[in-house]
Enzyme design. Structure first.
Site, PDB file in Angstrom:
ATOM      1  N   TYR A 299       0.929  -1.372   0.023  1.00  0.00           N
ATOM      2  CA  TYR A 299       0.110  -0.050   0.054  1.00  0.00           C
ATOM      3  C   TYR A 299       1.089   1.337   0.232  1.00  0.00           C
ATOM      4  CZ  TYR A 299      -3.524   3.316   1.172  1.00  0.00           C
ATOM      5  OH  TYR A 299      -4.315   4.715   1.352  1.00  0.00           O
TER       6      TYR A 299
ATOM      7  N   TRP B 251       1.532   5.657  -1.692  1.00  0.00           N
ATOM      8  CA  TRP B 251       1.509   6.773  -2.604  1.00  0.00           C
ATOM      9  C   TRP B 251       2.699   7.091  -3.470  1.00  0.00           C
ATOM     10  CZ3 TRP B 251      -2.168  11.165  -3.401  1.00  0.00           C
ATOM     11  CH2 TRP B 251      -3.494  10.744  -2.950  1.00  0.00           C
TER      12      TRP B 251
HETATM   13  N1  LIG Z   1      -1.859   8.631  12.413  1.00  0.00           N
HETATM   14  C1  LIG Z   1      -2.416   8.842  11.052  1.00  0.00           C
HETATM   15  N2  LIG Z   1      -1.751   7.935   9.976  1.00  0.00           N
HETATM   16  C2  LIG Z   1      -1.874   8.006   8.835  1.00  0.00           C
HETATM   17  C3  LIG Z   1      -3.113   8.846   8.240  1.00  0.00           C
HETATM   18  C4  LIG Z   1      -3.696   9.918   9.313  1.00  0.00           C
HETATM   19  O1  LIG Z   1      -4.526  10.527   9.087  1.00  0.00           O
HETATM   20  N3  LIG Z   1      -3.185   9.677  10.432  1.00  0.00           N
HETATM   21  N4  LIG Z   1      -3.374   8.832   7.049  1.00  0.00           N
HETATM   22  C5  LIG Z   1      -3.170   7.774   6.172  1.00  0.00           C
HETATM   23  C6  LIG Z   1      -3.472   7.907   4.798  1.00  0.00           C
HETATM   24  S1  LIG Z   1      -4.945   8.478   4.412  1.00  0.00           S
HETATM   25  C7  LIG Z   1      -2.538   7.374   3.872  1.00  0.00           C
HETATM   26  S2  LIG Z   1      -2.936   7.407   2.238  1.00  0.00           S
HETATM   27  C8  LIG Z   1      -1.126   6.790   4.228  1.00  0.00           C
HETATM   28  C9  LIG Z   1       0.130   7.226   3.529  1.00  0.00           C
HETATM   29  O2  LIG Z   1       1.003   6.516   3.736  1.00  0.00           O
HETATM   30  P1  LIG Z   1       1.996   6.279   2.002  1.00  0.00           P
HETATM   31  O3  LIG Z   1       1.390   6.463   0.981  1.00  0.00           O
HETATM   32  O4  LIG Z   1       2.720   4.865   2.737  1.00  0.00           O
HETATM   33  O5  LIG Z   1       2.941   7.317   2.372  1.00  0.00           O
HETATM   34  P2  LIG Z   1       4.038   8.166   1.451  1.00  0.00           P
HETATM   35  O6  LIG Z   1       5.053   8.950   2.122  1.00  0.00           O
HETATM   36  O7  LIG Z   1       3.386   8.704   0.563  1.00  0.00           O
HETATM   37  O8  LIG Z   1       4.782   6.687   0.821  1.00  0.00           O
HETATM   38  C10 LIG Z   1       5.194   6.595  -0.466  1.00  0.00           C
HETATM   39  C11 LIG Z   1       6.467   5.933  -0.683  1.00  0.00           C
HETATM   40  O9  LIG Z   1       6.685   5.809  -2.034  1.00  0.00           O
HETATM   41  C12 LIG Z   1       8.180   6.130  -2.144  1.00  0.00           C
HETATM   42  N5  LIG Z   1       8.346   6.416  -3.694  1.00  0.00           N
HETATM   43  C13 LIG Z   1       8.160   7.526  -4.252  1.00  0.00           C
HETATM   44  N6  LIG Z   1       8.056   7.551  -5.451  1.00  0.00           N
HETATM   45  C14 LIG Z   1       8.683   6.109  -5.930  1.00  0.00           C
HETATM   46  C15 LIG Z   1       9.119   5.304  -7.213  1.00  0.00           C
HETATM   47  O10 LIG Z   1       8.933   5.753  -8.245  1.00  0.00           O
HETATM   48  N7  LIG Z   1       9.384   4.201  -7.019  1.00  0.00           N
HETATM   49  C16 LIG Z   1       9.248   3.330  -5.423  1.00  0.00           C
HETATM   50  N8  LIG Z   1       9.572   2.251  -5.508  1.00  0.00           N
HETATM   51  N9  LIG Z   1       8.877   4.110  -4.269  1.00  0.00           N
HETATM   52  C17 LIG Z   1       8.589   5.606  -4.494  1.00  0.00           C
HETATM   53  C18 LIG Z   1       8.624   7.266  -1.254  1.00  0.00           C
HETATM   54  O11 LIG Z   1       9.733   7.558  -1.098  1.00  0.00           O
HETATM   55  C19 LIG Z   1       7.492   6.903  -0.072  1.00  0.00           C
HETATM   56  O12 LIG Z   1       8.440   6.002   0.686  1.00  0.00           O
HETATM   57  O13 LIG Z   1      -0.755   7.289   5.511  1.00  0.00           O
HETATM   58  C20 LIG Z   1      -1.952   6.771   6.386  1.00  0.00           C
HETATM   59  N10 LIG Z   1      -1.390   7.068   7.717  1.00  0.00           N
HETATM   60  N1  LIG Z   2      -0.695  18.594   1.886  1.00  0.00           N
HETATM   61  C1  LIG Z   2      -1.225  17.302   1.934  1.00  0.00           C
HETATM   62  N2  LIG Z   2      -2.337  17.028   1.091  1.00  0.00           N
HETATM   63  C2  LIG Z   2      -3.043  15.644   1.349  1.00  0.00           C
HETATM   64  C3  LIG Z   2      -2.282  14.565   1.979  1.00  0.00           C
HETATM   65  C4  LIG Z   2      -0.829  14.986   2.532  1.00  0.00           C
HETATM   66  O1  LIG Z   2      -0.196  14.098   3.144  1.00  0.00           O
HETATM   67  N3  LIG Z   2      -0.508  16.346   2.238  1.00  0.00           N
HETATM   68  N4  LIG Z   2      -2.846  13.474   1.830  1.00  0.00           N
HETATM   69  C5  LIG Z   2      -3.996  13.008   0.960  1.00  0.00           C
HETATM   70  C6  LIG Z   2      -4.535  11.820   1.251  1.00  0.00           C
HETATM   71  S1  LIG Z   2      -3.912  10.435   0.952  1.00  0.00           S
HETATM   72  C7  LIG Z   2      -5.555  11.890   1.877  1.00  0.00           C
HETATM   73  S2  LIG Z   2      -6.515  10.411   2.169  1.00  0.00           S
HETATM   74  C8  LIG Z   2      -6.461  13.046   2.311  1.00  0.00           C
HETATM   75  C9  LIG Z   2      -7.097  12.952   3.603  1.00  0.00           C
HETATM   76  O2  LIG Z   2      -8.080  13.940   3.640  1.00  0.00           O
HETATM   77  P1  LIG Z   2      -8.958  14.003   5.118  1.00  0.00           P
HETATM   78  O3  LIG Z   2      -8.896  12.888   5.824  1.00  0.00           O
HETATM   79  O4  LIG Z   2      -9.908  15.068   4.919  1.00  0.00           O
HETATM   80  O5  LIG Z   2      -7.416  14.925   5.855  1.00  0.00           O
HETATM   81  P2  LIG Z   2      -7.012  15.421   7.282  1.00  0.00           P
HETATM   82  O6  LIG Z   2      -6.112  16.389   7.215  1.00  0.00           O
HETATM   83  O7  LIG Z   2      -6.536  13.948   7.976  1.00  0.00           O
HETATM   84  O8  LIG Z   2      -8.170  15.773   8.259  1.00  0.00           O
HETATM   85  C10 LIG Z   2      -8.811  17.015   7.841  1.00  0.00           C
HETATM   86  C11 LIG Z   2      -9.230  17.830   8.981  1.00  0.00           C
HETATM   87  O9  LIG Z   2     -10.135  16.966   9.749  1.00  0.00           O
HETATM   88  C12 LIG Z   2     -10.283  17.633  10.966  1.00  0.00           C
HETATM   89  N5  LIG Z   2     -10.821  16.575  11.928  1.00  0.00           N
HETATM   90  C13 LIG Z   2     -10.140  15.522  12.394  1.00  0.00           C
HETATM   91  N6  LIG Z   2     -10.924  14.848  13.324  1.00  0.00           N
HETATM   92  C14 LIG Z   2     -12.041  15.341  13.136  1.00  0.00           C
HETATM   93  C15 LIG Z   2     -13.355  14.786  13.863  1.00  0.00           C
HETATM   94  O10 LIG Z   2     -13.529  13.979  14.720  1.00  0.00           O
HETATM   95  N7  LIG Z   2     -14.373  15.689  13.566  1.00  0.00           N
HETATM   96  C16 LIG Z   2     -14.491  16.552  12.763  1.00  0.00           C
HETATM   97  N8  LIG Z   2     -15.451  17.514  12.638  1.00  0.00           N
HETATM   98  N9  LIG Z   2     -13.283  17.221  12.307  1.00  0.00           N
HETATM   99  C17 LIG Z   2     -12.246  16.306  12.597  1.00  0.00           C
HETATM  100  C18 LIG Z   2      -9.109  18.035  11.423  1.00  0.00           C
HETATM  101  O11 LIG Z   2      -9.094  19.242  12.010  1.00  0.00           O
HETATM  102  C19 LIG Z   2      -8.517  17.993  10.056  1.00  0.00           C
HETATM  103  O12 LIG Z   2      -7.612  19.235   9.852  1.00  0.00           O
HETATM  104  O13 LIG Z   2      -5.544  14.111   2.149  1.00  0.00           O
HETATM  105  C20 LIG Z   2      -4.901  14.207   0.924  1.00  0.00           C
HETATM  106  N10 LIG Z   2      -4.268  15.718   0.910  1.00  0.00           N
HETATM  107 MO   LIG Z   3      -4.971   8.546   1.991  1.00  0.00          MO
END
Ligand SMILES: Nc1nc2c(c(=O)[nH]1)N[C@H]1C(S)=C(S)[C@@H](COP(=O)(O)OP(=O)(O)OC[C@H]3O[C@@H](n4cnc5c(=O)[nH]c(N)nc54)[C@H](O)[C@@H]3O)O[C@H]1N2
Ligand SMILES: Nc1nc2c(c(=O)[nH]1)N[C@H]1C(S)=C(S)[C@@H](COP(=O)(O)OP(=O)(O)OC[C@H]3O[C@@H](n4cnc5c(=O)[nH]c(N)nc54)[C@H](O)[C@@H]3O)O[C@H]1N2
Ligand SMILES: [Mo]
Length: 786
Positions: A119, A121
């Site tokens: 899994y 990005w």
């Molecule tokens: N506590 C907490 N944890 C969370 C979340 C949260 O809200 N709270 N959000 C979650 C969510 S929504 C998500 S989507 C995940 C994201 O978690 P990940 O998608 O695992 O995070 P990234 O840092 O985007 O990891 C992408 C990896 O791909 C590598 N990469 C980039 N380009 C290439 C390439 O061309 N080839 C290869 N082989 N590798 C490459 C980068 O160096 C990096 O290590 O985290 C989750 N974790």
């Molecule tokens: N710059 C940047 N943008 C991203 C990403 C990133 O890593 N960096 N990750 C991308 C990815 S993979 C994903 S999945 C999306 C995630 O998109 P979201 O899940 O919408 O993003 P978050 O920033 O985790 O949360 C948004 C806001 O929700 C509010 N929140 C948290 N808990 C609660 C709650 O219990 N109730 C309410 N009402 N509000 C709450 C917080 O204040 C927080 O700032 O973002 C994407 N966009």
């Molecule tokens: Mo995500």
């Protein structure tokens, strides 16, 4: 951007999840970036690219964990130990070892002993997409145990097929009303989880232009009013002039049920809509009126739970019923224990308002979560690299990775099924960073000690690469030709190679081709095509499909490449979701058991889950202010998405670094909470609970609700000090691995209870952004093998 003179630099257009931009190249080096001239609102995240491209943590050559090289495969509880050494080898040596290990695992344990979920990005790009490449390779050589659903919105993926059926559940994520429709039709957006501007800088697959923020501003200019229910005030842009309702995290369901209560109590619920289009509305009505559990879900009741004033909740319900209202429940709100409930309650509220299927009204999830939500859809799809079929049918919900590794054969439930974990011997990850994304990282380290071999492909020495036995260097998007677009995007963009590969990094296609050759499956993997031939083939197949679907006459591959982009044909900007169903629910029923919106689901009720009954209810989570646990850990930490980067990617980049405090992740604290602990801006603190501890730098801010602290994800995990789980500030040192419920088993990493105390003495240095100890085979020979 770079300080160096850019006079001799050549500009190369490129694209990533953080948008389309240009990299400026002098010789072999990226020296700066500049926004794409067509982008009205470029993302500042592009400023991370130059430093990341040439950073000392780039992986230069295939590397093998010394202990694995010396002792061979086997469980290793020391995997990831900060002082562990890696031995650099040539590609042939690494690929021979890997092919032999794959063969061994297949022969001794079967292909299901390979966990290839992978899994994450990794790079945007339709061809060099890490997971697609890896999955095609694994499928070609026998298959793998896969993972299902996302960290982003597992609840949306699992729950809504029951409530709306498919494809409507899919449309909820892909075809919501466009921002233009909102500007035209909507009076009021009530958004649970804000509309966080920095999140819209990201679109999975890249985006030709940053359309979301200008669209939000336009909507506000057109008179759309926004109510942001969120623990953070700055979850909306100032230009929207939003009203802030500072909810206590994890309590939205109570607020939603109270809003529904007011609608029924004051006869504002649209009974005709509920009768015609839904089932179970009466269960919801009886539940909020207190006829099921004796608790009347009044605004006063919700005030106790959520901290929002009852008078405001009552008035808001009336305002919502008085005009065209869009209820948005953001993905963050379901990334918490019982995350199914606010989503379901949000749908029920929108149903009671009777506006589902009307332009600019109804229910949505994802505005403010990514840049492409509300930006249109492209039903004709995008060029795709076929992944083949997986002969293995074992899977786990992605959030159960550590559980699987720690408990082979263990039982779990998921979406009505009773399943067991496979006995995984080989873990492979490419393009994802579980030591960024998974919860309870000390536990994940124990889990990664269990398999016999861990194989990681990455561009950089991330914490995950440092937990691997076999590490292969991948090229970055700037080092290879590709093309990018996201679903609903404006254009497909060419991404010409800008610089040569770092060190001996290779394109993953070439890595898997060479591995497939060693396993006798090269022809099946390549189908006789080079990478260049694949890109042509993918493009031309796509061009044919666009011709059939839309009679679109697109340029051929060479003309596309020369022009640099092609507009995506057949784009639609939806006015409403479920418009057809609303127009005629008999002729266009939903694909649910009832054919209608299921506010009560007999299917889910039949699963008999203690943590997800058959209709939306208030279930108090543990990681919540006011819970028994909060007596010991009194602050609720929000671990939301970072505004300085995408997840952990390019954390060493200038823009991301610029946000750090004392070289660590910034922790925002309300002035009252800071004062109570004698803390001020710039202090280094220990953030801790019974799962672990981290160091962070304090930033005092009244943009937060008191009692709430904020520490975004993505600081590279750094376990290099003995007494702190992460000295750099990765909040997953503290978060729980518990699933949302037995229904979706989604990630609950958004909320965690903590205490914050000043760090006394000199804080240990941050080591995560340095490469590990790397030696050569000659050095290893000279030192002697263990
Ligand atoms: N506590 C907490 N944890 C969370 C979340 C949260 O809200 N709270 N959000 C979650 C969510 S929504 C998500 S989507 C995940 C994201 O978690 P990940 O998608 O695992 O995070 P990234 O840092 O985007 O990891 C992408 C990896 O791909 C590598 N990469 C980039 N380009 C290439 C390439 O061309 N080839 C290869 N082989 N590798 C490459 C980068 O160096 C990096 O290590 O985290 C989750 N974790
Ligand atoms: N710059 C940047 N943008 C991203 C990403 C990133 O890593 N960096 N990750 C991308 C990815 S993979 C994903 S999945 C999306 C995630 O998109 P979201 O899940 O919408 O993003 P978050 O920033 O985790 O949360 C948004 C806001 O929700 C509010 N929140 C948290 N808990 C609660 C709650 O219990 N109730 C309410 N009402 N509000 C709450 C917080 O204040 C927080 O700032 O973002 C994407 N966009
Ligand atoms: Mo995500």
């Amino acid at each position: 951007m770079s300080n160096r003179s850019q006079s001799e630099a050549v500009a190369y257009p490129t694209s990533s999840h953080w948008g389309s931009y240009q990299v400026l190249v002098e010789g072999d080096r990226v020296v700066g970036v500049r926004p794409d001239p067509d982008d009205p609102a470029p993302s500042p995240l592009i400023g991370n690219a130059p430093d990341a491209q040439h950073h000392s943590t780039r992986i230069a050559r295939p590397s093998i964990r010394r202990r694995w090289l010396e002792r061979g495969p086997g469980p290793n509880p020391r995997r990831g130990a900060p002082d562990d050494e890696f031995v650099e080898v040539d590609w042939d040596t690494a690929l021979d070892l890997l092919a032999a290990e794959l063969r061994r695992v297949h022969e001794e344990h079967g292909a299901e002993a390979v966990f290839g979920g992978s899994y994450g990005w990794g790079s945007a790009g339709r061809f060099h997409h890490s997971q697609s490449q890896l999955h095609r390779f694994l499928n070609t050589v026998g298959g793998y145990t896969r993972s299902r659903n996302t960290y982003s919105h597992a609840v949306v993926e699992v729950l809504f097929p029951h409530l709306l059926g498919t494809p409507a559940a899919h449309d909820l994520l892909e075809r919501p009303p466009s921002w233009k429709a909102i500007a035209r039709h909507t009076d009021l957006i009530v958004t649970f989880g804000g509309l966080r501007a920095s999140n819209t800088w990201i679109s999975s697959g890249g985006r030709a232009a940053g359309t979301a923020l200008p669209a939000m501003e336009k909507a506000a200019g057109a008179g759309v009013r926004t109510v942001s229910v969120s623990p953070l005030r700055d979850d909306t842009i100032d230009e929207m002039g939003a009203e802030w309702l500072p909810v206590s995290p994890g309590t939205d369901t109570a607020v939603l049920l109270a809003l529904i209560h007011v609608l029924f109590d004051e006869d504002l619920a649209d009974r005709a809509f509920l009768d015609r289009y839904t089932v179970g509305a009466d269960v919801v009505r009886r539940s909020v009126m207190g006829m099921i559990d004796g608790v009347v879900k009044t605004p006063e009741w919700a005030e106790e739970v959520s901290g929002l004033p009852a008078t405001r909740i009552r008035a808001l319900a009336r305002e919502m019923a008085a005009g065209r209202t869009l209820v948005n429940v953001g993905w963050s709100v379901q990334r918490a224990r019982y995350g199914e409930q606010p989503m379901w309650a949000g749908l029920a509220l929108a149903a009671c308002l009777g506006q589902i299927g009307l332009p600019g009204g109804g229910f949505a999830t994802g505005y403010g979560s990514t840049g492409r939500y509300g930006g249109g859809s492209t039903p004709g799809g995008l060029p795709r690299f076929p992944q083949g079929a997986n002969p293995v049918d074992r899977y786990i919900p992605v959030n159960c990775t550590a559980d699987m590794l720690l408990d082979p054969g263990g039982a779990f439930v998921y979406d009505g099924e009773e399943l067991t974990y496979p006995d995984v011997r080989l873990v492979v990850w490419s393009g994802g960073n579980p030591f960024h994304h998974h919860q309870d990282l000390a536990r994940l380290t124990r889990a990664f000690g269990r398999p016999e071999t861990v194989w990681v492909v990455d561009t950089h020495w991330t914490a995950t690469a440092r937990h691997a036995d076999i590490v292969l260097p991948s090229t970055t998007t700037l080092e290879r030709d590709d093309m990018a677009a996201s679903q609903g995007d404006l254009r497909l963009r060419a991404m010409p190679r800008a610089v040569p590969p770092h060190g001996e990094a290779r394109d993953e296609y070439e890595v898997y081709r060479a591995l497939a050759a060693r396993l006798g499956r090269e022809a099946e993997f390549t189908e006789g095509r080079t990478a260049e031939e694949w890109r042509r083939h993918m493009y031309e197949e796509w061009r044919k499909r666009q011709k059939e679907a839309f009679a679109a006459d697109l340029p051929d591959y060479d003309a596309f490449w020369a022009a640099g982009s092609v507009d995506l044909p057949g784009r639609v900007e939806e006015e409403a979701l479920l418009g057809d169903f609303r127009a005629d629910p008999v002729a266009a029923p939903l694909k649910t058991p009832s054919g209608r919106i299921e506010l009560f689901s007999a299917t889910i009720e039949g699963f008999d889950l203690p943590d997800c009954p058959g209709y939306p209810v208030w279930l108090p989570g543990e990681e919540r202010l006011g819970s028994p646990r909060s007596r010991r850990w009194p602050l609720l930490l929000l671990a939301n998405q970072p505004s300085g980067r995408l997840h952990s990617q390019q954390d060493m980049g200038a823009y991301s670094r610029g946000q750090k405090i004392a070289g660590r992740a910034p922790l925002r604290l309300h002035p009252d909470d800071a004062a109570a602990r004698g803390l001020a801006d710039g202090d280094v603190v220990r953030v801790h609970n019974d799962r672990g501890s981290l160091l962070a730098g304090v930033q005092v801010s009244d943009e937060l609700r008191p009692g709430v602290a904020q520490l975004s994800t993505g600081a590279w995990y750094d376990p290099s000090a003995p007494d702190v789980t992460c000295v750099h500030g990765n909040p997953n040192a503290l978060t729980p691995t518990t699933g949302t419920s037995g229904l979706s088993q989604g990630c609950t990493g958004q909320h965690v209870l903590v205490e914050v105390t000043r760090y006394r003495g000199d804080p240990p240095p941050v080591r995560a952004l340095e490469p590990p100890v790397i030696i050569t085979l000659e050095q290893q020979d000279a030192e002697g093998w263990e």
